[in-house]
Scaffold this motif. Structure first.
Motif, short mmCIF file in Angstrom:
data_model
loop_
_atom_site.label_atom_id
_atom_site.label_comp_id
_atom_site.label_asym_id
_atom_site.label_seq_id
_atom_site.Cartn_x
_atom_site.Cartn_y
_atom_site.Cartn_z
N ASP A 100 -7.30 -1.32 0.99
CA ASP A 100 -8.31 -0.28 1.18
C ASP A 100 -8.43 0.13 2.64
O ASP A 100 -9.31 0.92 3.00
CB ASP A 100 -9.68 -0.75 0.69
N ALA A 101 -7.58 -0.39 3.52
CA ALA A 101 -7.63 -0.06 4.94
C ALA A 101 -6.24 0.39 5.39
O ALA A 101 -5.22 -0.01 4.80
CB ALA A 101 -8.10 -1.25 5.75
N PHE A 102 -6.22 1.17 6.45
CA PHE A 102 -4.95 1.72 6.91
C PHE A 102 -4.56 1.13 8.25
O PHE A 102 -5.40 0.63 9.01
CB PHE A 102 -5.03 3.25 6.99
N ASP A 103 -3.28 1.20 8.54
CA ASP A 103 -2.76 0.68 9.79
C ASP A 103 -2.92 1.77 10.86
O ASP A 103 -2.09 2.67 10.98
CB ASP A 103 -1.28 0.30 9.63
N GLU A 104 -3.97 1.67 11.63
CA GLU A 104 -4.28 2.69 12.61
C GLU A 104 -3.34 2.67 13.81
O GLU A 104 -3.33 3.61 14.62
CB GLU A 104 -5.73 2.55 13.09
N ARG A 105 -2.53 1.63 13.93
CA ARG A 105 -1.58 1.59 15.04
C ARG A 105 -0.64 2.79 15.01
O ARG A 105 -0.20 3.26 16.05
CB ARG A 105 -0.79 0.28 15.01
N TRP A 106 -0.34 3.27 13.80
CA TRP A 106 0.50 4.47 13.71
C TRP A 106 -0.25 5.67 13.14
O TRP A 106 -0.03 6.81 13.56
CB TRP A 106 1.75 4.18 12.85
N LEU A 107 -1.14 5.42 12.18
CA LEU A 107 -1.79 6.54 11.51
C LEU A 107 -2.72 7.31 12.45
O LEU A 107 -2.93 8.53 12.28
CB LEU A 107 -2.55 6.04 10.30
N SER A 108 -3.25 6.64 13.46
CA SER A 108 -4.10 7.33 14.43
C SER A 108 -3.30 8.32 15.29
O SER A 108 -3.88 9.19 15.94
CB SER A 108 -4.80 6.31 15.34
N GLN A 109 -1.98 8.20 15.28
CA GLN A 109 -1.12 9.10 16.05
C GLN A 109 -0.61 10.28 15.23
O GLN A 109 0.15 11.11 15.74
CB GLN A 109 0.10 8.31 16.57
N LEU A 110 -1.02 10.37 13.97
CA LEU A 110 -0.45 11.35 13.05
C LEU A 110 -0.55 12.78 13.57
O LEU A 110 0.41 13.57 13.45
CB LEU A 110 -1.13 11.24 11.69
N ALA A 111 -1.67 13.16 14.12
CA ALA A 111 -1.88 14.54 14.55
C ALA A 111 -0.88 14.96 15.62
O ALA A 111 -0.55 16.15 15.73
CB ALA A 111 -3.30 14.72 15.06
N ALA A 112 -0.36 14.01 16.40
CA ALA A 112 0.57 14.33 17.48
C ALA A 112 2.02 14.33 17.01
O ALA A 112 2.92 14.62 17.82
CB ALA A 112 0.40 13.33 18.62
N LEU A 113 2.26 14.02 15.74
CA LEU A 113 3.62 13.92 15.23
C LEU A 113 4.00 15.18 14.47
O LEU A 113 3.21 15.73 13.71
CB LEU A 113 3.76 12.71 14.31
N ASP A 114 5.24 15.63 14.66
CA ASP A 114 5.77 16.77 13.91
C ASP A 114 6.53 16.34 12.67
O ASP A 114 6.65 17.11 11.72
CB ASP A 114 6.69 17.60 14.81
#
Length: 456
Positions: A252-266
């Motif tokens: 029920d929780a996400f790995d923010e180490r990468w998902l928090s960077q999603l907006a900056a990824l193409d």
């Protein structure tokens, strides 16, 4: 008598004679269809609008006849208005009917490995980003046949990898590989392929294990990153040295180490699977344990890892879509590499654990149940995510490599995950890697498909 005959003959003829005014009008009516027929027969351009022209002529003729009989002068203001000319629409439909429909997307999962004399774009000494354990050439692997095969889909073409084309697409973009060590394997393959045209600069590294790295291609203003996340969702990883052999997975929780960077990824390439086969304890909302895999020492319910894998994939793709919309949308590609099978034939530390030197032919090898289920989950969840993301600018795609990978038992490092493994008269026991892929090798095909996927 003669007079009577002439009188009678004149009366009979008068029955068939028309007043001059009527004669001229009906003669004109008779000439209209003749003129129209001549026009249609000898004017090919008009043929396409024949039905429209005939309809108009008939309407005009009907108006004229009605005007004559009613002795009403019809002017432009009172004339019957026919429906809009749909001749252009007819021509458009005819043109569309003659067009060749676009080909369906290439099914890269259906094909065969065929010999290929073309040398790889890089080798064990020309690329600095090969992980040491996958540098089979430098470690003394004696056979080189595994380098000379290419994947040929049955119903379409898979072009050889073009570093220039990929770098052209990557200009001003940030591409990230997210997942386990096979995601890292694929990322390092891509870096070597691109380095054959443009050398990358390592601009960030976290720790000695290289689980988080970032490269920049300065001349293209392009970035490629690797994020370690073997479950995509949050996890407390096992620590064998501390006696912890189970992963604690929080669905029920996400790995923010990468998902928090999603907006900056193409673009994002996801790749997970093998860590779900490792013993694990699964937590849901509030950290409550809902089951486990391979946990006989605990009083937990044993549940199949397939369902957990499906939940992790489904929740992650849905969360990507949700955050993408909240960030305002825009173009983004999320590709999911399907499960890449291992080829152990016996114990991992036994000589010959994966010592084949040729690909399987299609009839020789059928994917196992685990491979099929893991692949099926990714393909189905990606399709569902694509439907949910319609109109947002977010595009999901499955990199369906399971079949082509399953047919390559020759592509793994085996004992050549370290230099000269049999030097000094080593015994029958030697560590083997039958999971990851030699570089260069079969995994470069993953990136050939990735190029076609992101540029389609």
């Amino acid at each position: 008598m003669v007079t009577n005959f002439l009188q009678n003959h004149q009366v009979q003829n008068n029955q068939f004679l028309l007043p001059k005014r009527h004669f001229v009008i009906y003669a004109l009516y008779a000439l209209i269809p003749l003129a129209l027929l001549h026009y249609l027969l000898f004017n090919p351009v008009a043929t396409a609008k024949k039905s429209v022209v005939v309809s108009q002529v008939r309407e005009e003729a009907a108006v004229a006849i009605s005007s004559h009989h009613e002795h009403v002068k019809v002017n432009d203001k009172h004339r019957h208005v026919s429906p809009p000319d749909d001749g252009d629409e007819v021509l458009k439909k005819d043109a569309k009917a003659g067009e060749t429909p676009p080909p369906p997307p290439c099914d890269y999962s259906d094909g065969e490995w065929v010999p290929n004399a073309r040398p790889p774009l890089y080798n064990g000494t020309s690329c600095a980003t090969i992980k040491d354990g996958q540098n089979c050439m430098a470690h003394g692997r004696p056979d080189t046949g595994y380098l000379h095969w290419r994947w040929r889909p049955r119903r379409c073409d898979l072009p050889a990898f073009s570093p220039d084309a990929f770098l052209g697409w990557l200009r001003d973009k940030h591409l990230a590989f997210v997942g386990d060590s096979l995601a890292r394997n694929q990322a390092e393959s891509l870096m070597c392929l691109l380095a054959s045209r443009s050398p990358p600069e390592l601009v960030y590294r976290d720790g000695e294990e290289n689980k988080f790295r970032r490269w920049a291609f300065r001349e293209h203003n392009a970035t490629v990153s690797i994020f370690w996340s073997p479950f995509l969702v949050k996890v407390a990883e096992k620590a064998e040295h501390a006696g912890v052999r189970h992963n604690n997975v929080f669905l029920d929780a996400f790995d923010e180490r990468w998902l928090s960077q999603l907006a900056a990824l193409d673009a994002v390439v996801l790749s997970i699977g093998h860590w779900f086969l490792i013993p694990g304890i699964y937590h849901d909302a509030g950290g409550e344990v809902v089951g486990c895999h391979d946990c006989a020492e605990f009083n937990h319910t044993e549940i199949p890892f397939f369902g957990v894998f499906k939940q992790a994939v489904h929740r992650t793709l849905a969360e990507i879509n949700r955050r993408h919309v909240l960030a305002g949308g825009g173009d983004k590609v999320v590709a999911f590499t399907t499960f890449s099978p291992a080829h152990f034939e016996g114990d991992w530390d036994k000589a010959g654990a994966c010592n084949k030197t040729r690909p399987y032919k299609n009839a020789e090898k059928e994917a196992g149940y685990t491979e099929k289920e893991m692949r099926k989950t990714v393909v189905e969840e990606v399709a569902a995510a694509s439907a949910a993301a319609a109109g947002t600018g977010l595009r999901f795609a499955a990199l369906d490599v399971t079949t082509l990978a399953d047919l390559r038992p020759d592509g793994h490092p085996g004992p050549y995950m370290r230099n000269d493994p049999f030097a000094g008269g080593a015994g029958p026991r030697v560590q083997n890697d039958c999971v990851h892929w030699c570089m260069p090798g079969a995994i470069d095909t993953f990136n050939e498909i990735l190029l076609q996927t992101i540029t389609s």
